[in-house]
Design a protein around this motif. Structure first.
Motif, PDB file in Angstrom:
ATOM      1  N   VAL B 144       0.708  -1.532   0.153  1.00  0.00           N
ATOM      2  CA  VAL B 144       0.087   0.292  -0.403  1.00  0.00           C
ATOM      3  C   VAL B 144       0.847   0.853  -0.140  1.00  0.00           C
ATOM      4  N   ALA B 145       2.228   1.193   0.983  1.00  0.00           N
ATOM      5  CA  ALA B 145       2.600   2.188   0.722  1.00  0.00           C
ATOM      6  C   ALA B 145       3.323   2.930  -0.732  1.00  0.00           C
ATOM      7  N   SER B 146       4.070   1.417  -1.283  1.00  0.00           N
ATOM      8  CA  SER B 146       4.808   1.767  -2.352  1.00  0.00           C
ATOM      9  C   SER B 146       3.896   2.257  -2.995  1.00  0.00           C
ATOM     10  N   TYR B 147       2.286   2.339  -3.420  1.00  0.00           N
ATOM     11  CA  TYR B 147       1.316   1.995  -3.900  1.00  0.00           C
ATOM     12  C   TYR B 147       0.836   3.829  -3.794  1.00  0.00           C
ATOM     13  N   ARG B 148       1.004   3.625  -2.613  1.00  0.00           N
ATOM     14  CA  ARG B 148       0.712   5.476  -2.986  1.00  0.00           C
ATOM     15  C   ARG B 148       1.559   6.717  -2.915  1.00  0.00           C
ATOM     16  N   LYS B 149       2.743   5.839  -3.019  1.00  0.00           N
ATOM     17  CA  LYS B 149       4.074   6.983  -4.016  1.00  0.00           C
ATOM     18  C   LYS B 149       4.268   6.397  -5.518  1.00  0.00           C
TER      19      LYS B 149
END
Lengths: 436, 387
Positions: B144-149
């Motif tokens: 999720v963090a990577s996708y948000r980035k």
């Protein structure tokens, strides 16, 4: 042969609670590898959905809501009583992977087994994971089996694939160009087809929709046709239905009980096949034609001309010079180009088809004309002695001024799925060249 | 963009139950916690982000921020998946700010962004309490963090491209504007479900004529890319109104760029977002409705697929463990669709696609079949992720 007799369906339609594991769940999830967990998860949901649909049908009279046996020597949907509604779909094969295609046929069979019994596909239409789409699309929930039959056929082009070239039966010929044909490629042909017939159109559409969905990535819908108002009957006691021209046609259609005529004209016999086409024994050949009617000009045609064209009267359906519909026609009393005269077996060296056509109306054509006609479906033992000579003879048909053939396809319809371990096309895809 | 605008994309906005446990409490003002005396002092400089304590009781939390650096900064309190709990922008050098939030127990991060750029300088912090929180697979938090980035990067990269487009429109340079149009949409199209989760931005920037609401006047109320698309390709002229619209598009997209970090993203919304991108293709692009004047549908198509592929790639390790057959199928179908799309561009790294009005009916069906073949198994990804 599949029949509508409720007692005959008992072996293949146990209540859901007593289902053998292999009769359930063509779960789409299982298809793409959901595996064992999906099976366990599905048992309750599927049973629940099925229970609703099945209640009251098993012991009831074989009326409009009953289930037609799926298993049998021949596929249901050929000689079984004709239902009122049709959804016919032709598919192109997308995959080159034989195992993947075979797996899809097995999944289709499992789904068909459930749907024809009035049960939901896979894990059902609700009660599963909230984040995932349900296995079943749900629009047939609560509806009765509605005599749904699902009938599969393989087109000539399928045999160019999967190393099947040597197994194409000689009788599965490519249809020649007939006089007056104006065929739309986008409404013709197909590697395989599914004929869904039911008393309830929603049940028929649900079946094709779910099979198409299971097939995504392996097959794609090439064209499809909805039909209503059967135009011929396989039950002689029933009144002969009328086509959109208002005429009774197909009075002498082969009845599902006429074992001898079925054997002679419809079912592929053991003598018709060699080692390579043995898989077709017990099957039949299907010709599908989308026949557009020039409705408005027809409606402006005098009654006399209409009756002359058909060779029957419009009220009774009696052949020219006779009083009753079922009176033996005297062909020479009809005009030489009358439809009944040219189509009759006596004018075609005895060639006889089992007709199962439907009327269709696909709205209007942009010119304000009704896009309507007859979706002609005929089953025969050999296309070369069935549809082809009859259609050639109809080149002179007076009716041709009012109709046009705009779609065409031919399919080899394999024999019935015998039991819960069997699947559509098993004999064709089995490695042995002898009949499986 | 759907032909008819819907207020929200459900799978993105209605967070799955998994996220509820992590969501900040709201409307809970009297909770005991750090309190005024227990405030966390955050000292930001151009190179550091110091916090006075790394553990504090769950509940009401106050950040006392002081910018001792030389650049304007911003400070974030973040969930482990990089979702924003709270933030304060534009903290000038030498100034102080207070920020408060209600938080449940769990792990958080405090980030300072000197110059208001980049990922910021981060400190891990923990809110403590008595209850237990259902722990999510840390790989999913990372996804999720990577996708948000990724979503933020796409928004960041879009702004300069849309400015090029807007400038060309304002210069009255039709040729340049036409050339800049499709590239300016790629970042948006890649992350459309996230962008659409802010229900108000999408109708301003990406609505089509048929998506206007009853009573809206296409000449007055229609804004965004497609309105300019019509001017450029159908009208073939640019007016003062188009200049206004170009500026408005930049402003609206800058709003999107600022808010991407606050989107609610969960592993299942990522998975279903990927499927929704294919749905966008199936309903709008494959029919040629999306880019009816410019016929640049295949650029959007490719961008949608790329965005879906990004979500999938980030979730794949977890999904492959739960359902290896599914990921095998998805790999195959993504490859097949990409191979098919490559037939419509000469350079496989560029976005110079064949004009969609030159794509025949049979070819469109082939594209549609490939989309169905991918979208159907993709609809099972969410289940494979949460299993």
């Amino acid at each position: 042969m599949a029949t509508e007799d409720p007692s005959a369906e008992a072996p293949s339609h146990e209540p859901p609670s007593s289902k053998a594991p292999d009769t359930r769940a063509p779960s789409r999830r299982a298809l793409i590898g959901w595996g064992g967990a999906g099976l366990a998860l599905g048992a309750a949901a599927a049973g629940g959905a099925a229970a609703v649909a099945r209640t009251g049908d098993d012991g009831g009279s074989p009326g409009a809501g009953a289930a037609v046996a799926f298993h049998g020597a021949h596929q249901a949907g050929i000689a079984t009583p004709v239902q009122d509604r049709l959804h016919f779909a032709a598919f192109d094969v997308e995959t080159d992977d034989r195992a993947e295609f075979v797996a899809m046929l097995k999944d289709w069979t499992a789904a068909a087994r459930r749907m024809t019994a009035g049960q939901a596909v896979g894990d059902g239409a609700y009660g599963g994971l909230p984040e995932a789409p349900p296995d079943d699309t749900g629009e047939a929930l609560g509806l009765r089996p509605s005599r749904l039959t699902l009938t599969v056929g393989f087109g000539p082009s399928l045999f160019d694939r999967f190393g099947l070239a040597g197994r194409r039966p000689e009788a599965l010929v490519d249809l020649p160009q007939f006089a007056g044909d104006n065929l739309d490629r986008a409404r013709s042909g197909g590697d395989l087809c599914v004929q869904a017939c039911a008393d309830d159109p929603q049940v028929a559409v649900h079946a094709i929709r779910n099979l198409a969905r299971i097939g995504f990535g392996k097959v794609s819908v090439r064209w499809s046709q909805l039909g209503f108002g059967k135009t011929s009957s396989t039950t002689p006691e029933a009144q002969t239905p009328r086509n959109l021209m208002g005429f009774k046609d197909g009075t002498r259609n082969i009845a599902g009980t006429e074992t001898a005529r079925l054997k002679r004209f419809v079912w592929v016999g053991a003598k018709d096949v060699d080692a390579n086409s043995a898989w077709m024994s017990g099957g039949s050949y299907l010709v599908a034609r989308r026949i557009r009617m020039h409705i408005e000009p027809w409606d402006r045609t005098s009654l006399q001309e209409q009756e002359d064209i058909f060779g029957r009267d419009k009220g009774e359906g009696a052949p020219v010079g006779k009083a009753k519909e079922r009176d033996e026609p005297f062909l020479k009393a009809m005009l030489p180009d009358a439809h009944v005269r040219l189509a009759h077996p006596d004018s075609n060296d005895g060639a006889t088809l089992l007709r199962r056509g439907y009327s269709f109306t696909d709205g209007t054509d942009g010119l304000g004309r009704l896009d309507a006609g007859l979706f002609f479906l005929a089953y025969q033992r050999d296309v070369r002695t069935g549809f082809i000579p009859v259609q050639r003879n109809l080149a002179a048909d007076a009716l041709n001024e009012y109709i046009q053939h705009v779609g065409s396809a031919v399919f080899a319809v394999p024999p019935g799925v015998r039991d819960a371990d069997d699947w559509w096309g098993r004999a064709l895809f089995s490695p042995s060249t002898t009949e499986g | 963009m759907r032909p008819l605008r819907r207020p929200f994309r459900l799978s993105v906005v209605t967070a799955a139950t998994t996220v509820a446990a992590l969501t900040a409490l709201t409307g809970c003002t009297e909770k005991s916690g750090a309190g005024a005396d227990g405030a966390i002092a955050v000292t930001a400089t151009d190179t550091k982000c110091e916090v006075s304590k790394k553990e504090f009781p769950a509940g009401h939390v106050e950040l006392d921020i002081e910018n001792k650096g030389s650049k304007v900064t911003e400070v974030y309190l973040l969930f482990p998946d990089d979702r924003v709990v709270t933030e304060r922008e534009n903290i000038g050098p030498g100034t102080k700010q207070k920020v408060t939030a209600e938080v449940k127990e769990g792990d958080y991060r405090i980030a300072c962004k000197p110059g208001m750029k980049g990922d910021g300088i981060r400190q891990d912090v923990t809110a403590t309490g008595s209850g237990k929180i259902a722990k999510r697979d840390p790989r999913l938090d990372k996804a999720v963090a990577s996708y948000r980035k990724y979503a933020q990067e796409q928004a960041d990269a879009t702004i300069p491209l849309v400015k090029v487009f807007a400038e060309a429109v304002k210069d009255g340079d039709i040729a340049a504007a036409r050339k800049a149009y499709a590239p300016s949409r790629i970042g948006w199209e890649r992350t459309e479900p996230v962008a659409e989760s802010f229900g108000d931005i999408d109708p301003k920037v990406d609505v089509r004529a048929d998506g206007l609401e009853e009573g809206q006047d296409p000449e007055k109320d229609w804004t965004g890319w497609h309105r300019l698309e019509r001017s450029l390709w159908q009208d073939g002229k640019l007016t003062a109104r188009d200049s206004e619209l170009a500026d408005q598009l930049v402003t609206d997209l800058e709003d999107w760029q600022k808010r991407v970090g606050k989107a609610e993203i969960t592993p299942t919304s990522m998975a279903n977002g990927a499927k929704e991108l294919l749905d966008e293709v199936a309903t709008g692009k494959v029919t040629g409705e999306e880019e009816r004047y410019s016929h640049t549908d295949l650029v959007d198509f490719k961008a949608n697929v790329e965005g879906a592929e990004e979500s999938y790639a980030l979730l794949k390790s977890v999904a492959a463990e739960n359902d290896p057959e599914l990921t095998k199928e998805l790999d195959q179908q993504f490859a097949a669709l990409n191979t098919l799309l490559d037939k419509y561009r000469a350079d496989k790294t560029g976005y110079d696609f064949v004009s969609y009005d030159k794509v025949g009916k049979a070819e469109r069906k082939e594209l549609s079949d490939a989309v169905n073949a991918l979208a159907e198994p993709l609809s099972q990804l969410a289940a494979a992720v949460v299993k």
